[in-house]
Design a protein around this motif. Structure first.
Motif, PDB file in Angstrom:
ATOM      1  N   MET A  50      26.134  82.884  11.554  1.00  0.00           N
ATOM      2  CA  MET A  50      25.801  82.903  12.974  1.00  0.00           C
ATOM      3  C   MET A  50      25.874  81.517  13.600  1.00  0.00           C
ATOM      4  N   ARG A  51      26.011  80.461  12.786  1.00  0.00           N
ATOM      5  CA  ARG A  51      25.950  79.124  13.363  1.00  0.00           C
ATOM      6  C   ARG A  51      27.278  78.381  13.281  1.00  0.00           C
ATOM      7  N   GLU A  52      28.376  79.133  13.009  1.00  0.00           N
ATOM      8  CA  GLU A  52      29.659  78.456  13.008  1.00  0.00           C
ATOM      9  C   GLU A  52      30.067  78.129  14.435  1.00  0.00           C
ATOM     10  N   GLN A  53      30.968  77.179  14.581  1.00  0.00           N
ATOM     11  CA  GLN A  53      31.451  76.813  15.905  1.00  0.00           C
ATOM     12  C   GLN A  53      32.444  77.858  16.384  1.00  0.00           C
ATOM     13  N   LYS A  54      32.303  78.273  17.619  1.00  0.00           N
ATOM     14  CA  LYS A  54      33.177  79.289  18.183  1.00  0.00           C
ATOM     15  C   LYS A  54      33.980  78.664  19.305  1.00  0.00           C
ATOM     16  N   THR A  55      35.261  78.974  19.372  1.00  0.00           N
ATOM     17  CA  THR A  55      36.139  78.402  20.389  1.00  0.00           C
ATOM     18  C   THR A  55      36.704  79.498  21.279  1.00  0.00           C
ATOM     19  N   ALA A  56      37.032  79.122  22.498  1.00  0.00           N
ATOM     20  CA  ALA A  56      37.617  80.036  23.469  1.00  0.00           C
ATOM     21  C   ALA A  56      38.375  79.209  24.497  1.00  0.00           C
ATOM     22  N   ASP A  57      39.063  79.884  25.388  1.00  0.00           N
ATOM     23  CA  ASP A  57      39.673  79.197  26.526  1.00  0.00           C
ATOM     24  C   ASP A  57      38.656  78.992  27.643  1.00  0.00           C
ATOM     25  N   VAL A  58      37.754  79.982  27.794  1.00  0.00           N
ATOM     26  CA  VAL A  58      36.744  79.933  28.856  1.00  0.00           C
ATOM     27  C   VAL A  58      35.431  80.476  28.321  1.00  0.00           C
ATOM     28  N   LEU A  59      34.345  79.790  28.633  1.00  0.00           N
ATOM     29  CA  LEU A  59      32.999  80.316  28.408  1.00  0.00           C
ATOM     30  C   LEU A  59      32.467  80.791  29.757  1.00  0.00           C
ATOM     31  N   VAL A  60      32.141  82.067  29.861  1.00  0.00           N
ATOM     32  CA  VAL A  60      31.525  82.612  31.067  1.00  0.00           C
ATOM     33  C   VAL A  60      30.039  82.746  30.786  1.00  0.00           C
ATOM     34  N   ILE A  61      29.222  82.101  31.611  1.00  0.00           N
ATOM     35  CA  ILE A  61      27.773  82.115  31.405  1.00  0.00           C
ATOM     36  C   ILE A  61      27.162  83.171  32.312  1.00  0.00           C
ATOM     37  N   GLY A  62      26.649  84.248  31.707  1.00  0.00           N
ATOM     38  CA  GLY A  62      26.010  85.314  32.464  1.00  0.00           C
ATOM     39  C   GLY A  62      26.815  86.599  32.437  1.00  0.00           C
ATOM     40  N   ALA A  63      26.203  87.687  31.966  1.00  0.00           N
ATOM     41  CA  ALA A  63      26.867  88.989  31.886  1.00  0.00           C
ATOM     42  C   ALA A  63      26.316  89.958  32.904  1.00  0.00           C
ATOM     43  N   GLY A  64      26.035  89.442  34.117  1.00  0.00           N
ATOM     44  CA  GLY A  64      25.783  90.322  35.246  1.00  0.00           C
ATOM     45  C   GLY A  64      27.107  90.777  35.816  1.00  0.00           C
ATOM     46  N   ILE A  65      27.083  91.353  37.004  1.00  0.00           N
ATOM     47  CA  ILE A  65      28.302  91.929  37.565  1.00  0.00           C
ATOM     48  C   ILE A  65      29.352  90.861  37.871  1.00  0.00           C
ATOM     49  N   ILE A  66      28.932  89.659  38.303  1.00  0.00           N
ATOM     50  CA  ILE A  66      29.895  88.592  38.580  1.00  0.00           C
ATOM     51  C   ILE A  66      30.538  88.106  37.293  1.00  0.00           C
ATOM     52  N   GLY A  67      29.728  87.831  36.269  1.00  0.00           N
ATOM     53  CA  GLY A  67      30.269  87.374  35.004  1.00  0.00           C
ATOM     54  C   GLY A  67      31.172  88.405  34.364  1.00  0.00           C
ATOM     55  N   ALA A  68      30.793  89.681  34.446  1.00  0.00           N
ATOM     56  CA  ALA A  68      31.602  90.741  33.854  1.00  0.00           C
ATOM     57  C   ALA A  68      32.953  90.862  34.546  1.00  0.00           C
ATOM     58  N   ALA A  69      32.950  90.854  35.889  1.00  0.00           N
ATOM     59  CA  ALA A  69      34.211  90.942  36.633  1.00  0.00           C
ATOM     60  C   ALA A  69      35.097  89.742  36.344  1.00  0.00           C
ATOM     61  N   THR A  70      34.488  88.565  36.248  1.00  0.00           N
ATOM     62  CA  THR A  70      35.252  87.352  35.969  1.00  0.00           C
ATOM     63  C   THR A  70      35.832  87.385  34.560  1.00  0.00           C
ATOM     64  N   ALA A  71      35.041  87.804  33.578  1.00  0.00           N
ATOM     65  CA  ALA A  71      35.532  87.894  32.204  1.00  0.00           C
ATOM     66  C   ALA A  71      36.715  88.856  32.114  1.00  0.00           C
ATOM     67  N   PHE A  72      36.626  89.990  32.807  1.00  0.00           N
ATOM     68  CA  PHE A  72      37.726  90.954  32.800  1.00  0.00           C
ATOM     69  C   PHE A  72      38.997  90.334  33.354  1.00  0.00           C
ATOM     70  N   ARG A  73      38.889  89.695  34.506  1.00  0.00           N
ATOM     71  CA  ARG A  73      40.094  89.155  35.140  1.00  0.00           C
ATOM     72  C   ARG A  73      40.685  87.986  34.342  1.00  0.00           C
ATOM     73  N   LEU A  74      39.845  87.180  33.732  1.00  0.00           N
ATOM     74  CA  LEU A  74      40.356  86.094  32.890  1.00  0.00           C
ATOM     75  C   LEU A  74      41.057  86.651  31.653  1.00  0.00           C
TER      76      LEU A  74
END
Length: 382
Positions: free
Chosen positions: A1-25
């Motif tokens: 659980m403590r390994e380093q994780k990489t991504a192109d984008v980190l979206v902070i918050g899984a409310g409706i704005i974060g969810a819509a943004t994650a989908f489009r990205l």
């Protein structure tokens, strides 16, 4: 659980704005990690909203964000095979004489941008909702305005994002974030995450999230309370009705009414629980305009509270943070996040992938406005 994780984008918050943004990205081919502090998505402002969607704003960018989002919610079954819970119950604004000229100018703008809005004399508005007309110059009605199901919309966007490779991490708050050599490193209780971009979609917590990255983003939480009646003796389908003279609003929810009113004297902060002391002042102004409220009962167990994420001009902060590589804001919606999320997801994805939002001009909502003096107060705040 403590390994380093990489991504192109980190979206902070899984409310409706974060969810819509994650989908489009993710739709644009990016590797997305969505970090949510709570045990489930949509547990903040999204899940506790009154769920209204409307086009009746005074700023063009707000009209466009809302109108394009409403059209997407309406088309959810065809687009995604899910029902967004969209119901065009309408928004009815009762407008006092002092605000009538400005309100009519807003209607002209809304119509120019293709949004359907009607202007009604008081007597026609009374055929929709019974009210005391003293001091009311007229009314406006948005037939496409209404409500959606914020939970269902959020979970649909999350499903679509995950189907495209996005990863959702629950109970994973951002504790600190630092930028070096073109990469953001974010520390969480479950280890470190790295990505060139961070999207701050943390809702009422967006200001605190920014501070954990050494930044100042002017977003503050303000408590809002939704009161709920018992079942009506004579069920009636009421649109979301707003008395602009007092700020009180109500709408039908099944056999009941939801109603409320913002408390302008309550300072920002994470205050919890229903503010029962605010019930009497709310009912006092409601009864003056809608005397039939006297026949309603209150279901105290059904009432709830949540947070607006408020900015100095009641407009969201969208786009790249000036002078801060890779930091993108999508926060501060001041009660309008649910109704603008669909369009916001697109413009934030454009901001990250294309370098600048282009489907809608969001320049009036950029962070820089607070330093250039180009803030414009959104007049239609409920």
């Amino acid at each position: 659980m403590r390994e380093q994780k990489t991504a192109d984008v980190l979206v902070i918050g899984a409310g409706i704005i974060g969810a819509a943004t994650a989908f489009r990205l993710a739709e644009r081919g990016l590797c997305v990690a969505l970090l949510e502090a709570q045990a489930a998505p949509a547990m903040g402002s999204t899940g506790r909203s009154a769920a209204g969607v409307r086009v009746q704003f005074t700023e063009a960018v707000n009209v466009r964000l809302s109108w394009e989002s409403i059209q997407e919610y309406r088309a959810f079954p065809e687009l995604y095979g899910e029902d967004a819970g969209y119901r065009p119950i309408g928004y009815l604004f009762l407008v006092p004489e002092a605000a009538w000229a400005r309100h009519q100018a807003g209607v002209a703008l809304q119509r120019r941008l293709g949004a359907p809005v009607e202007v009604l004399p008081p007597e026609e508005a009374q055929a929709i909702v019974e009210f005391v007309p003293e001091g009311i110059a007229g009314a406006t009605y948005g037939p496409a305005d209404g409500v959606v199901d914020p939970h269902r919309v959020t979970h649909t966007y999350l499903r679509l994002a995950r189907a495209r490779g996005a990863r959702l991490y629950l109970e994973t708050p951002l504790l600190e974030a630092r930028h070096a050599q073109g990469v953001w490193r974010a520390r969480t209780p479950h280890g470190w995450f790295e990505a060139p971009y961070i999207v701050n979609a943390a809702g009422a917590w967006a200001g605190e999230v920014a501070r954990r990255a050494g930044l100042e983003v002017p977003v503050w939480p303000v408590r809002r309370v939704v009161f709920v009646t018992g079942p009506l003796s004579e069920p009636h389908a009421y649109p979301l009705t707003v008395d602009l003279a007092s700020g009180v609003y109500f709408r039908s929810e099944g056999e009941r009414l939801l109603f409320g009113r913002s408390n302008p004297a309550e300072p920002p902060g994470f205050r919890e629980g229903v503010d029962w002391a605010w019930l009497e002042p709310t009912l006092e102004v409601a009864l003056a305009r809608f005397p039939w409220f006297a026949g309603l009962s209150l279901d105290r167990r059904a009432c709830w509270w949540g947070y607006y994420e408020v900015t100095p001009d009641h407009n969201p902060i969208l786009g790249r943070m000036p002078g801060v590589p890779g930091w993108v804001n999508a926060a501060g919606f001041s009660g309008h996040g649910v109704q603008q999320a669909a369009a916001v997801g697109r413009v934030i994805a454009e901001e990250v992938v294309d370098g600048r939002a282009h489907s809608i001009d969001v320049d009036p909502l950029r962070y820089e406005r607070f330093h250039t003096g180009n803030t414009r107060l959104e007049a239609h705040i409920v």
